[in-house]
Design a protein around this motif. Structure first.
Motif, short mmCIF file in Angstrom:
data_model
loop_
_atom_site.label_atom_id
_atom_site.label_comp_id
_atom_site.label_asym_id
_atom_site.label_seq_id
_atom_site.Cartn_x
_atom_site.Cartn_y
_atom_site.Cartn_z
N UNK B 13 7.28 -8.52 -6.17
CA UNK B 13 7.39 -7.18 -5.59
C UNK B 13 6.03 -6.47 -5.66
N UNK B 14 5.37 -6.59 -6.79
CA UNK B 14 4.06 -5.93 -6.92
C UNK B 14 3.06 -6.52 -5.93
N UNK B 15 3.07 -7.84 -5.79
CA UNK B 15 2.17 -8.47 -4.82
C UNK B 15 2.46 -7.97 -3.41
N UNK B 16 3.75 -7.86 -3.10
CA UNK B 16 4.15 -7.39 -1.78
C UNK B 16 3.71 -5.94 -1.55
N UNK B 17 3.86 -5.10 -2.57
CA UNK B 17 3.44 -3.70 -2.44
C UNK B 17 1.92 -3.60 -2.29
N UNK B 18 1.19 -4.43 -3.03
CA UNK B 18 -0.27 -4.41 -2.93
C UNK B 18 -0.70 -4.78 -1.52
N UNK B 19 -0.01 -5.76 -0.95
CA UNK B 19 -0.33 -6.22 0.40
C UNK B 19 -0.02 -5.11 1.41
N UNK B 20 1.17 -4.54 1.30
CA UNK B 20 1.58 -3.47 2.22
C UNK B 20 0.62 -2.29 2.16
N UNK B 21 0.21 -1.95 0.94
CA UNK B 21 -0.65 -0.78 0.76
C UNK B 21 -2.13 -1.15 0.81
N UNK B 22 -2.39 -2.43 1.03
CA UNK B 22 -3.77 -2.91 1.14
C UNK B 22 -4.61 -2.54 -0.09
N UNK B 23 -4.05 -2.80 -1.24
CA UNK B 23 -4.74 -2.52 -2.50
C UNK B 23 -5.13 -3.84 -3.15
N UNK B 24 -6.37 -3.96 -3.55
CA UNK B 24 -6.84 -5.22 -4.15
C UNK B 24 -6.46 -5.30 -5.63
N UNK B 25 -6.50 -6.51 -6.15
CA UNK B 25 -6.23 -6.74 -7.57
C UNK B 25 -7.18 -5.88 -8.42
N UNK B 26 -8.43 -5.82 -7.98
CA UNK B 26 -9.45 -5.07 -8.71
C UNK B 26 -9.11 -3.56 -8.71
N UNK B 27 -8.75 -3.05 -7.56
CA UNK B 27 -8.42 -1.62 -7.46
C UNK B 27 -7.24 -1.27 -8.36
N UNK B 28 -6.19 -2.09 -8.27
CA UNK B 28 -4.99 -1.81 -9.07
C UNK B 28 -5.30 -1.94 -10.56
N UNK B 29 -6.05 -2.98 -10.92
CA UNK B 29 -6.40 -3.18 -12.33
C UNK B 29 -7.19 -1.97 -12.84
N UNK B 30 -8.09 -1.46 -12.01
CA UNK B 30 -8.88 -0.28 -12.40
C UNK B 30 -7.97 0.93 -12.62
N UNK B 31 -7.05 1.13 -11.70
CA UNK B 31 -6.15 2.28 -11.82
C UNK B 31 -5.27 2.20 -13.07
N UNK B 32 -4.96 0.96 -13.45
CA UNK B 32 -4.12 0.75 -14.64
C UNK B 32 -4.92 0.78 -15.92
N UNK B 33 -6.26 0.78 -15.77
CA UNK B 33 -7.12 0.80 -16.95
C UNK B 33 -7.26 -0.56 -17.62
N UNK B 34 -6.95 -1.61 -16.89
CA UNK B 34 -7.15 -2.96 -17.43
C UNK B 34 -8.64 -3.28 -17.43
#
Lengths: 84, 84
Positions: B13-34
């Protein structure tokens, strides 16, 4: 410093559903195939359920778990997957 | 013998949402503080997210996680709790 009771965490939601549906720890543990009610009680006490386990328990309690975009554009059913 | 790709698990589901919202692994990781995109990639690869962590990621992706009775009588918002 957060009040432990203010958030709808997995365990608090499951406890609330059990209360609403009048299902005992023993009944739910049996339906889930746990060895004892204590196994379930411990899981709820720790409140560190995996998403997969939470979905399974919610399903047994006749509930769906859904991931829904805040703008309503996406609605995805979270599914339980065995053997995880 | 279950097809690994047929279930809407947390990671899919997360992969699907990232794709739909065009968010990269790097962007999401940054937002999560990883610390790195790899940390997120590993979590998604293992697909053993805790409910709490899943709710947090879904929230960052502008989604709610809800537990909803199949008969519609109950709808509960799953909330992320810090420090867990």
């Amino acid at each position: 410093m957060e009040d432990k009771e203010t958030k709808n965490t997995g365990a608090s939601i499951i406890r609330s559903l059990m209360k609403t549906k009048n299902i005992s720890m023993k009944q739910l543990a049996d339906e889930l195939g746990y060895k004892s009610a204590q196994v379930l009680a411990n899981k709820l006490y720790r409140d560190t359920l995996s998403l997969n386990e939470y979905v399974r328990i919610a399903n047994v309690l006749n509930c769906d778990v859904k991931t829904i975009a805040k703008d309503g554009s996406i609605e995805i059913l979270n599914q339980y997957k065995e053997n995880k």
